[in-house]
Design a protein around this motif. Structure first.
Motif, mmCIF file in Angstrom:
data_model
loop_
_atom_site.group_PDB
_atom_site.id
_atom_site.type_symbol
_atom_site.label_atom_id
_atom_site.label_comp_id
_atom_site.label_asym_id
_atom_site.label_seq_id
_atom_site.Cartn_x
_atom_site.Cartn_y
_atom_site.Cartn_z
ATOM 1 N N LEU A 37 10.038 11.986 3.057
ATOM 2 C CA LEU A 37 9.050 10.963 3.408
ATOM 3 C C LEU A 37 9.368 10.388 4.784
ATOM 4 C CD1 LEU A 37 8.921 8.964 0.039
ATOM 5 C CD2 LEU A 37 7.444 10.843 0.752
ATOM 6 N N ASN A 38 8.367 9.834 5.462
ATOM 7 C CA ASN A 38 8.644 9.165 6.729
ATOM 8 C C ASN A 38 9.072 7.723 6.463
ATOM 9 O OD1 ASN A 38 6.358 7.455 6.548
ATOM 10 N ND2 ASN A 38 5.045 9.006 7.468
ATOM 11 N N ALA A 39 9.399 6.998 7.541
ATOM 12 C CA ALA A 39 9.957 5.652 7.375
ATOM 13 C C ALA A 39 8.983 4.721 6.651
ATOM 14 C CB ALA A 39 10.325 5.072 8.741
ATOM 15 N N ILE A 40 7.708 4.819 6.993
ATOM 16 C CA ILE A 40 6.712 3.940 6.366
ATOM 17 C C ILE A 40 6.613 4.244 4.875
ATOM 18 C CG2 ILE A 40 4.255 3.325 6.298
ATOM 19 C CD1 ILE A 40 4.175 3.932 9.314
ATOM 20 N N GLU A 41 6.583 5.548 4.546
ATOM 21 C CA GLU A 41 6.486 5.925 3.126
ATOM 22 C C GLU A 41 7.740 5.509 2.365
ATOM 23 O OE1 GLU A 41 3.684 9.916 3.721
ATOM 24 O OE2 GLU A 41 5.842 10.049 3.982
ATOM 25 N N ASN A 42 8.902 5.674 3.017
ATOM 26 C CA ASN A 42 10.147 5.234 2.387
ATOM 27 C C ASN A 42 10.092 3.751 2.038
ATOM 28 O OD1 ASN A 42 12.857 6.836 2.058
ATOM 29 N ND2 ASN A 42 11.754 7.840 3.725
ATOM 30 N N LEU A 43 9.658 2.947 2.993
ATOM 31 C CA LEU A 43 9.589 1.503 2.746
ATOM 32 C C LEU A 43 8.505 1.175 1.724
ATOM 33 C CD1 LEU A 43 10.087 0.246 6.405
ATOM 34 C CD2 LEU A 43 11.726 0.143 4.529
ATOM 35 N N PRO B 295 3.593 -8.237 0.922
ATOM 36 C CA PRO B 295 2.437 -7.772 1.692
ATOM 37 C C PRO B 295 2.764 -6.522 2.517
ATOM 38 C CG PRO B 295 2.848 -10.104 2.083
ATOM 39 C CD PRO B 295 3.958 -9.618 1.230
ATOM 40 N N LYS B 296 1.762 -5.667 2.701
ATOM 41 C CA LYS B 296 1.979 -4.421 3.457
ATOM 42 C C LYS B 296 2.439 -4.678 4.877
ATOM 43 C CE LYS B 296 -0.165 -0.471 1.485
ATOM 44 N NZ LYS B 296 -1.071 0.613 1.448
ATOM 45 N N SER B 297 2.054 -5.825 5.430
ATOM 46 C CA SER B 297 2.403 -6.135 6.820
ATOM 47 C C SER B 297 3.919 -6.243 7.008
ATOM 48 C CB SER B 297 1.746 -7.449 7.240
ATOM 49 O OG SER B 297 2.148 -8.487 6.366
ATOM 50 N N ARG B 298 4.638 -6.501 5.926
ATOM 51 C CA ARG B 298 6.108 -6.606 6.018
ATOM 52 C C ARG B 298 6.716 -5.304 6.530
ATOM 53 N NH1 ARG B 298 9.435 -10.057 7.220
ATOM 54 N NH2 ARG B 298 11.196 -9.237 6.074
ATOM 55 N N VAL C 110 9.437 -5.312 9.488
ATOM 56 C CA VAL C 110 10.853 -4.907 9.421
ATOM 57 C C VAL C 110 11.126 -3.690 10.299
ATOM 58 C CG1 VAL C 110 11.323 -5.940 7.161
ATOM 59 C CG2 VAL C 110 10.546 -3.557 7.285
ATOM 60 N N LEU C 111 10.133 -2.808 10.432
ATOM 61 C CA LEU C 111 10.333 -1.661 11.319
ATOM 62 C C LEU C 111 10.532 -2.116 12.757
ATOM 63 C CD1 LEU C 111 7.845 1.011 9.938
ATOM 64 C CD2 LEU C 111 10.333 1.186 10.044
ATOM 65 N N SER C 112 9.804 -3.171 13.146
ATOM 66 C CA SER C 112 9.965 -3.638 14.517
ATOM 67 C C SER C 112 11.285 -4.399 14.669
ATOM 68 C CB SER C 112 8.760 -4.460 14.957
ATOM 69 O OG SER C 112 8.960 -5.820 14.739
ATOM 70 N N ILE C 113 11.735 -5.082 13.629
ATOM 71 C CA ILE C 113 13.039 -5.770 13.704
ATOM 72 C C ILE C 113 14.157 -4.758 13.989
ATOM 73 C CG2 ILE C 113 14.802 -7.045 12.393
ATOM 74 C CD1 ILE C 113 12.546 -8.508 10.958
ATOM 75 N N VAL C 114 14.098 -3.595 13.303
ATOM 76 C CA VAL C 114 15.166 -2.599 13.500
ATOM 77 C C VAL C 114 14.784 -1.556 14.557
ATOM 78 C CG1 VAL C 114 16.045 -2.900 11.158
ATOM 79 C CG2 VAL C 114 14.382 -1.095 11.622
ATOM 80 N N GLN C 115 13.670 -1.802 15.239
ATOM 81 C CA GLN C 115 13.217 -0.932 16.340
ATOM 82 C C GLN C 115 13.018 0.523 15.927
ATOM 83 O OE1 GLN C 115 15.912 -1.674 19.589
ATOM 84 N NE2 GLN C 115 15.667 -3.877 19.363
ATOM 85 N N LEU C 116 12.279 0.696 14.847
ATOM 86 C CA LEU C 116 11.978 2.058 14.411
ATOM 87 C C LEU C 116 10.480 2.356 14.480
ATOM 88 C CD1 LEU C 116 14.217 2.865 11.291
ATOM 89 C CD2 LEU C 116 14.225 4.006 13.503
ATOM 90 N N THR C 117 9.719 1.421 15.031
ATOM 91 C CA THR C 117 8.267 1.563 15.034
ATOM 92 C C THR C 117 7.821 2.896 15.643
ATOM 93 O OG1 THR C 117 8.188 -0.817 15.310
ATOM 94 C CG2 THR C 117 6.127 0.370 15.624
ATOM 95 N N ALA C 118 8.480 3.293 16.740
ATOM 96 C CA ALA C 118 8.057 4.507 17.441
ATOM 97 C C ALA C 118 8.290 5.767 16.604
ATOM 98 C CB ALA C 118 8.802 4.615 18.768
ATOM 99 N N ASP C 119 9.308 5.741 15.724
ATOM 100 C CA ASP C 119 9.637 6.939 14.954
ATOM 101 C C ASP C 119 9.166 6.841 13.504
ATOM 102 O OD1 ASP C 119 11.475 8.521 16.844
ATOM 103 O OD2 ASP C 119 12.266 6.490 16.956
ATOM 104 N N ALA D 42 16.454 -3.308 3.383
ATOM 105 C CA ALA D 42 17.125 -4.489 2.842
ATOM 106 C C ALA D 42 16.390 -5.768 3.225
ATOM 107 C CB ALA D 42 18.564 -4.542 3.331
ATOM 108 N N LEU D 43 15.744 -5.747 4.402
ATOM 109 C CA LEU D 43 15.051 -6.951 4.888
ATOM 110 C C LEU D 43 13.631 -7.080 4.335
ATOM 111 C CD1 LEU D 43 16.088 -6.859 8.663
ATOM 112 C CD2 LEU D 43 16.812 -8.540 6.965
ATOM 113 N N LEU D 44 13.118 -5.992 3.748
ATOM 114 C CA LEU D 44 11.709 -5.927 3.354
ATOM 115 C C LEU D 44 11.266 -7.102 2.487
ATOM 116 C CD1 LEU D 44 9.296 -3.987 3.734
ATOM 117 C CD2 LEU D 44 9.924 -2.908 1.576
ATOM 118 N N GLY D 45 12.087 -7.485 1.543
ATOM 119 C CA GLY D 45 11.700 -8.556 0.619
ATOM 120 C C GLY D 45 11.995 -9.953 1.139
ATOM 121 N N SER D 46 12.174 -10.116 2.455
ATOM 122 C CA SER D 46 12.561 -11.404 3.059
ATOM 123 C C SER D 46 13.689 -12.074 2.277
ATOM 124 C CB SER D 46 11.371 -12.369 3.132
ATOM 125 O OG SER D 46 10.274 -11.743 3.706
#
Lengths: 306, 237
Positions: free
Chosen positions: A95-101, A111-114, A118-127, A148-152
């Motif tokens: 799976l890709n990062a979005i599917e994994n999360l 919410p899906k926006s999380r 979190v991807l932008s917090i860990v700088q993975l948005t591009a990948d 780990a950060l997904l659930g705030s």
């Protein structure tokens, strides 16, 4: 201190495997807003302790209290406020990062926006849309932190988050961890077998060896344990050493003719210098040498405590 | 909570061979019988005149049971394997979800996939019979029975394979056992009635179909119950 002041508190936490003690009566105490560095060599009991905090394994004895609640009784409500990354990152390679999360998001129902956040917090948005099996270890580690950060979470538990990373990856993760308490009010428990790493990000430290907690306090207190040494370079070291020892200042003659005085207060150094000058010695150099944290740590783990 | 866990597990099927397996399994069984009937069309239609549909269904059933067991083995192993592979159990089980829900969800996904395979098998049988020109006199009772009763009666095998696959990271053991069971099922007709392997064959001569189903479903749930108890108490490494 009141029990509810602690985010994490264990009482005599113990785990034995077939009669062999892995964790021995550990009393872990973490307060809100701390970055707690959990330090110990490999196999010291860090991961076992962390697994017990997350309810992944059952303690043989003792209790775990998190957010003032007993883990045994309120496991789900406690876990709802914890994010964790244990030992090495968990992921689904196909799976890709979005599917994994998303697999996690569907369970914790945020919410899906999380996911984007979190991807932008860990700088993975591009990948984010590449299959994770093609990621470098550092990227997988960052994805693990994003998960780990997904659930705030209010408490983040990171077990060896910089293991296997290159120096720039380590720096990145360290800066990220350091920013969490200030930016998001998250309390962090981070384990490591490297003192230098804990030293650079933790506010508090717990040192574990052979399953026992050897030390638990603030980093400052640990640094204060570092003893001072004075090294003197003089013209006639042997005679000078005799003079100082006769005056009650314990001095050792080291190799290369250096004099070594341990734990001397400022006033004693002044009188030592006075004495030597008066005695006709040339003093070339006076240097201070502080024990590094590394030395304290090694001494502590060698002796099994103070 | 179970629906959320199920939705999460369902998402994990993306980009895997699991979905392909669910399609190719029944397609393979139907394909083999298409070859059998295609090559010997005149001989078979002559010999079984008047009972063409029933004979075709019987032939498909003969192959579909070992295929189903093999499918269960592979799917259970792949479902568990993707959690074992990169240490995902520790991540999932540290989430605010009960362990029994996590396990039930895996079981439900496995059952759903097998049900889908059986629906495809039924469609395939209808299609093959139609193409072979067997006419509209379809024995619906038998068609439904041979399509779905094996799925119901294979419950114990599914629960066993899932438990074996989930409780150990090394998939050699569950795969070996599953493959041996699939091969054994080819000769299960001669086994005693209490053998779960015999139940999917729906042999009317020994125990009734109703009893096979009742035994299959109840034993399956019993094995599921025991495996959930084991899973909830297990230490996760």
């Amino acid at each position: 201190m009141n029990m509810s002041d602690f985010i994490v508190q264990t009482k005599q936490l113990t785990k034995t495997y077939k009669g062999k003690i892995a964790v021995d009566q550990v009393n872990l105490q973490i307060q809100k807003g701390q970055i707690y560095g959990f330090l110990g060599s490999n196999g010291a009991g860090k991961t076992t302790t962390i697994r017990m905090l997350l309810g992944l394994i059952q303690p043989t004895d003792g209790e775990v209290h998190i957010f003032g609640k007993n883990l045994k009784k309120d496991k789900l409500s406690i876990l709802r406020k914890i994010g964790s990354l244990v030992e090495y990152p968990s992921y689904y390679g196909h799976l890709n990062a979005i599917e994994n999360l998303e697999t996690i998001r569907r369970i914790i129902d945020v919410p899906k926006s999380r996911i984007d956040e979190v991807l932008s917090i860990v700088q993975l948005t591009a990948d984010a849309k590449r299959p994770v099996k093609g990621y470098s270890l550092g990227m997988k580690q960052r994805l693990g932190i994003a998960a780990a950060l997904l659930g705030s979470p209010e408490l983040l538990v990171l077990d060896e988050p910089t293991n296997g990373l290159d120096p720039s990856g380590i720096l990145e993760i360290r800066e990220l961890i350091k920013s969490l308490p200030q930016q998001y009010g998250i309390t962090v428990l981070v384990s490591s077998h490297l003192l230098s790493e804990v030293e650079q990000m933790a506010t508090n430290v717990g040192i574990i060896q052979h399953g026992r907690m050897l030390f638990q306090d603030s980093i400052e207190t640990l640094v204060q344990q570092a003893k001072q040494h004075i090294m003197l370079s003089v013209s006639e070291p042997e005679r000078a050493a005799a003079t100082l020892n006769a005056a009650g200042i314990r001095t050792n003659l080291e190799s290369e003719g250096l004099l070594h005085c341990s734990y001397v207060p400022d006033t004693k150094i002044a009188s030592a210098v006075h004495l030597l000058v008066h005695d006709g010695h040339d003093i070339y150099r006076i240097t201070e040498k502080r024990e590094s944290l590394e030395d304290i740590f090694l001494a502590m783990t060698r002796e099994g405590g103070f | 909570m179970l629906t959320r866990a199920f939705a999460s597990d369902w998402l994990k099927l993306r980009h895997t061979w699991i979905v392909a397996l669910v399609i190719f399994g029944p397609a393979g069984v139907i394909g083999l019988q298409a070859v059998n009937w295609g090559l010997r069309y005149d001989y078979l239609t002559d010999r079984y005149a008047g009972m063409l549909w029933e004979t075709l269904l019987k032939d498909v059933h003969f192959l579909s049971v070992p295929a189903l067991l093999l499918g269960i083995t592979l799917v259970a192993s792949m479902l568990a394997g993707m959690e074992h592979q990169h240490g995902s159990w520790k991540q999932t089980l540290a989430l605010p979800i009960r362990r029994r829900t996590v396990y039930m969800s895996k079981w439900l996904v496995c059952q759903t996939l097998m049900l889908l395979a059986c629906i495809l098998l039924m469609t395939g049988m209808l299609l093959l019979g139609y193409l072979l020109g067997f006419g509209g006199n379809i024995p619906w009772d038998s068609l439904l029975a041979r399509s779905f009763y094996p799925w119901l009666t294979a419950g114990p095998i599914l629960a066993l394979q899932l438990w074996l696959s989930i409780s150990t990271a090394n998939q050699t053991i569950p795969l070996s056992i599953g493959i041996v069971l699939s091969i054994m099922s080819l000769s299960a007709a001669g086994m005693p009635d209490w053998m779960p392997l015999k139940w999917p064959l729906l042999m009317k001569d020994s125990i009734s179909t109703e009893l096979s189903i009742a035994l299959g479903v109840s034993t399956g749930l019993l094995v599921l119950l025991f495996s959930i108890i084991h899973f909830t108490r297990k230490d996760v490494s």
